[in-house]
Enzyme design. Structure first.
Site, PDB file in Angstrom:
ATOM      1  CG  HIS A 307      44.293  50.860  37.190  1.00  0.00           C
ATOM      2  ND1 HIS A 307      45.068  50.124  36.324  1.00  0.00           N
ATOM      3  CD2 HIS A 307      43.413  50.010  37.741  1.00  0.00           C
ATOM      4  CE1 HIS A 307      44.659  48.864  36.353  1.00  0.00           C
ATOM      5  NE2 HIS A 307      43.659  48.765  37.201  1.00  0.00           N
ATOM      6  CG  ASP A 364      38.411  48.484  43.696  1.00  0.00           C
ATOM      7  OD1 ASP A 364      39.587  48.417  43.343  1.00  0.00           O
ATOM      8  OD2 ASP A 364      37.656  47.490  43.776  1.00  0.00           O
TER       9      ASP A 364
HETATM   10  C1  SDX Z   1      42.508  47.316  41.471  1.00  0.00           C
HETATM   11  O1  SDX Z   1      46.144  45.942  38.407  1.00  0.00           O
HETATM   12  C2  SDX Z   1      44.851  45.852  38.219  1.00  0.00           C
HETATM   13  O2  SDX Z   1      44.392  45.637  37.160  1.00  0.00           O
HETATM   14  C3  SDX Z   1      44.020  46.017  39.484  1.00  0.00           C
HETATM   15  C4  SDX Z   1      42.497  46.043  39.293  1.00  0.00           C
HETATM   16  C5  SDX Z   1      41.974  44.711  38.829  1.00  0.00           C
HETATM   17  O3  SDX Z   1      40.907  44.712  38.230  1.00  0.00           O
HETATM   18  O4  SDX Z   1      42.588  43.661  39.169  1.00  0.00           O
HETATM   19  O5  SDX Z   1      42.144  47.064  38.395  1.00  0.00           O
HETATM   20  C6  SDX Z   1      41.795  46.314  40.638  1.00  0.00           C
HETATM   21  O6  SDX Z   1      43.341  46.915  42.283  1.00  0.00           O
HETATM   22  C7  SDX Z   1      42.242  48.776  41.239  1.00  0.00           C
HETATM   23  C8  SDX Z   1      43.144  49.691  42.134  1.00  0.00           C
HETATM   24  C9  SDX Z   1      42.496  49.746  43.527  1.00  0.00           C
HETATM   25  N1  SDX Z   1      43.383  50.463  44.458  1.00  0.00           N
HETATM   26  C10 SDX Z   1      43.052  51.712  44.881  1.00  0.00           C
HETATM   27  O7  SDX Z   1      42.089  52.348  44.483  1.00  0.00           O
HETATM   28  C11 SDX Z   1      44.023  52.250  45.938  1.00  0.00           C
HETATM   29  C12 SDX Z   1      44.341  53.727  45.641  1.00  0.00           C
HETATM   30  N2  SDX Z   1      45.198  53.770  44.429  1.00  0.00           N
HETATM   31  C13 SDX Z   1      46.571  53.679  44.587  1.00  0.00           C
HETATM   32  O8  SDX Z   1      47.149  53.325  45.740  1.00  0.00           O
HETATM   33  C14 SDX Z   1      47.376  53.580  43.300  1.00  0.00           C
HETATM   34  O9  SDX Z   1      46.812  54.389  42.382  1.00  0.00           O
HETATM   35  C15 SDX Z   1      47.551  52.192  42.733  1.00  0.00           C
HETATM   36  C16 SDX Z   1      48.097  51.247  43.737  1.00  0.00           C
HETATM   37  C17 SDX Z   1      46.246  51.688  42.237  1.00  0.00           C
HETATM   38  C18 SDX Z   1      48.500  52.296  41.541  1.00  0.00           C
HETATM   39  O10 SDX Z   1      49.703  52.697  42.059  1.00  0.00           O
HETATM   40  P1  SDX Z   1      50.983  52.835  41.097  1.00  0.00           P
HETATM   41  O11 SDX Z   1      50.709  52.503  39.696  1.00  0.00           O
HETATM   42  O12 SDX Z   1      52.101  52.129  41.781  1.00  0.00           O
HETATM   43  O13 SDX Z   1      51.178  54.362  41.054  1.00  0.00           O
HETATM   44  P2  SDX Z   1      52.065  55.128  42.065  1.00  0.00           P
HETATM   45  O14 SDX Z   1      51.779  54.640  43.446  1.00  0.00           O
HETATM   46  O15 SDX Z   1      53.462  55.074  41.548  1.00  0.00           O
HETATM   47  O16 SDX Z   1      51.467  56.605  41.945  1.00  0.00           O
HETATM   48  C19 SDX Z   1      51.925  57.466  40.927  1.00  0.00           C
HETATM   49  C20 SDX Z   1      51.753  58.850  41.549  1.00  0.00           C
HETATM   50  C21 SDX Z   1      52.404  58.950  42.935  1.00  0.00           C
HETATM   51  O17 SDX Z   1      52.747  60.312  43.111  1.00  0.00           O
HETATM   52  P3  SDX Z   1      54.328  60.713  42.847  1.00  0.00           P
HETATM   53  O18 SDX Z   1      55.167  59.803  43.730  1.00  0.00           O
HETATM   54  O19 SDX Z   1      54.554  60.489  41.361  1.00  0.00           O
HETATM   55  O20 SDX Z   1      54.389  62.177  43.262  1.00  0.00           O
HETATM   56  O21 SDX Z   1      50.349  59.095  41.761  1.00  0.00           O
HETATM   57  C22 SDX Z   1      50.109  59.235  43.148  1.00  0.00           C
HETATM   58  C23 SDX Z   1      51.291  58.636  43.882  1.00  0.00           C
HETATM   59  O22 SDX Z   1      51.456  59.261  45.140  1.00  0.00           O
HETATM   60  N3  SDX Z   1      48.891  58.475  43.432  1.00  0.00           N
HETATM   61  C24 SDX Z   1      47.915  58.893  44.233  1.00  0.00           C
HETATM   62  C25 SDX Z   1      46.939  57.879  44.168  1.00  0.00           C
HETATM   63  N4  SDX Z   1      47.349  56.902  43.351  1.00  0.00           N
HETATM   64  C26 SDX Z   1      48.571  57.277  42.908  1.00  0.00           C
HETATM   65  N5  SDX Z   1      47.778  60.009  44.990  1.00  0.00           N
HETATM   66  C27 SDX Z   1      46.616  60.096  45.684  1.00  0.00           C
HETATM   67  N6  SDX Z   1      45.621  59.183  45.686  1.00  0.00           N
HETATM   68  C28 SDX Z   1      45.761  58.062  44.943  1.00  0.00           C
HETATM   69  N7  SDX Z   1      44.803  57.136  44.938  1.00  0.00           N
END
Ligand code: SDX
Length: 429
Positions: A307, A364
């Site tokens: 998140h 989710d």
């Molecule tokens: C919602 O914003 C809100 O409030 C949203 C929400 C709401 O109520 O409106 O809460 C609802 O959208 C919840 C999120 C639902 N999405 C998912 O579950 C999709 C899977 N999660 C991700 O894609 C990710 O975690 C995000 C998009 C939710 C957040 O991404 P960020 O903050 O941009 O974090 P990032 O992509 O920069 O990740 C940081 C690190 C990265 O690794 P490095 O580049 O630092 O090595 O964490 C890793 C990412 O690769 N990472 C994951 C991951 N999420 C982040 N690795 C594996 N699996 C994951 N799910």
């Protein structure tokens, strides 16, 4: 004396005002930064940028706190209803008995859509994704309420627009579902509450009138309450962005629905179930997928994990996890993908990659398992998220529109393209 921060650029120093929120959050107010320094800031994805002041929802991502108008989400789930929480978010306080009765009467009064719109649904192919239908139908609703398109509505007209949308979005969602399964549309009943009516419209057929029992109705209340708002998330920021041009509420919400559809946002609940089903089809080897999620060369991510704000367990996921067990037990459903989800969560939360990156289950991760147990089809999961988020979108649009200092949103950029060059005729290229 308000606090300032000093910004040093070369040998010039600038005083930047500091803003402190009611929960102690601090911000540098850079409203005049460009005029003061000639500089702008750059923050791709807005991870460090506050877009507005807001009194609707407070999140502490490190502590895993979520409060609507100061009331903790767990207390609202235990003691309130989605309708009451909608009133709280939109009007800023819990309603008196009289206010609540009037609110519910107004919402029920607007439970019908123009009969012409039924033909819009049947013009879509049966396989149309209901999010495509929902965003189009919300915008199309405005055709039947031209008065509500006026950019500067009176408070009374704005209230009318709000209750119309609150009432009709669930009708549009139920009709989109009925279209997808080829069944006749079903209408609301005056004796049913808001969410019971939604499930009644979804699952009643000519052979069987559907009325949810108390646990199912309470579960849907909790599901919708935990989705009701989440401050400046992607879709809410989209509603604010579109509304800031004084586009009407219907158009702003239609844009918000489209933003929610993405798998990184509200579309994640559908992606979680598809991921769990893929793991199940692949022999249920969740450890393989944990490794895949850590593998930078793989595009695979653990959907429902991570998140932008929460660096702790999403309090909403915690609440929904308990309801998963309750609902499946109540319905006598044993869903193997719940076991896979729990094994995946357990493995991730003890794996350094997830612990170090503070990746926890988000809202989710468990919601889709409950929707599945309620016989809601996977492609309707994000529609359910949109129905839950509706009062939050409305509250933020209203808070912005009622702000006398509201300005159209227009971010800047840093240009990195070609510097000046002459046009070359095609024969010389
Ligand atoms: C919602 O914003 C809100 O409030 C949203 C929400 C709401 O109520 O409106 O809460 C609802 O959208 C919840 C999120 C639902 N999405 C998912 O579950 C999709 C899977 N999660 C991700 O894609 C990710 O975690 C995000 C998009 C939710 C957040 O991404 P960020 O903050 O941009 O974090 P990032 O992509 O920069 O990740 C940081 C690190 C990265 O690794 P490095 O580049 O630092 O090595 O964490 C890793 C990412 O690769 N990472 C994951 C991951 N999420 C982040 N690795 C594996 N699996 C994951 N799910």
């Amino acid at each position: 004396m308000s606090k300032t921060a000093t910004l040093q650029i070369d040998d010039a120093s600038f005083e930047i005002p500091v803003i402190v929120g009611s929960e102690g959050e601090k911000a540098l107010d850079i409203t005049r930064l460009r005029q003061q320094t000639g500089y702008i800031t750059l923050d791709s994805g807005y991870g460090n940028t506050g877009a507005c002041l807001s009194s609707i929802t407070y999140i502490d991502g490190d502590a895993g706190i979520l409060r609507y108008r100061g009331i903790d989400i767990a207390e609202l789930c235990e003691k309130s209803t989605f309708m009451e929480v909608s009133y709280l978010l939109i009007y800023g306080h819990l309603p008196t008995a009289e206010q609540f009765l009037h609110f519910k009467e107004r919402v029920h009064h607007h439970s019908l859509i123009h009969e012409d719109m039924k033909s819009f649904f049947t013009s879509y192919p049966g396989h149309a994704h209901p999010m495509a239908i929902l965003s189009a139908m919300v915008c199309s609703l405005s055709v039947y309420h031209p008065k509500l398109l006026e950019p500067d509505q009176s408070p009374e007209d704005r209230d009318e627009t709000v209750t119309r949308l609150l009432s009709k979005l669930r009708v549009l969602a139920a009709f989109a579902y009925k279209r997808s399964v080829g069944e006749a549309f079903v209408y609301t009943k005056p004796e049913l509450d808001y969410l019971s009516n939604f499930l009644h419209m979804m699952f009643t057929t000519p052979m069987n009138e559907y009325f949810p029992d108390e646990l199912i109705r309470k579960t849907l209340d909790v599901l919708f309450i935990v989705h009701a708002d989440h401050e400046q998330n992607c879709s809410t920021s989209t509603v604010r962005m579109v509304g800031s041009s004084k586009a009407n509420l219907f158009a702003s919400l239609s844009a918000g629905i489209c933003a929610l559809w993405g798998p990184l946002h509200g579309g994640a609940n559908q992606a979680v179930i598809e991921m769990l089903e893929a793991i199940q089809a692949d022999g249920g080897n969740h450890k393989k997928y944990i490794e895949l999620a850590k593998d930078k060369s793989s595009p695979f991510r653990l959907m429902g994990f991570g998140h932008r704000v929460y660096r702790n367990y999403d309090p909403r996921a915690q609440l929904l996890k308990t309801y998963c067990d309750k609902v499946l037990t109540h319905l006598g459903v044993s869903d193997p993908i719940l076991d896979i989800a729990k094994a995946l969560e357990e493995a991730a939360l003890s794996d350094n990659y997830f612990v170090e990156k503070k990746l926890y289950p988000n809202v989710d991760f468990y919601s889709g398992i409950i929707y599945r147990a309620l016989n809601i089809p996977t492609n309707m999961f994000t529609v359910m998220f949109a129905l839950g988020r509706l009062p939050g979108w409305i509250a933020h649009w209203k808070e912005m529109i009622e702000d006398p200092g509201m300005k159209i949103a227009r971010p800047r950029q840093i240009y990195t393209g070609e510097t000046l060059q002459a046009y070359t005729p095609i024969e010389e290229r």
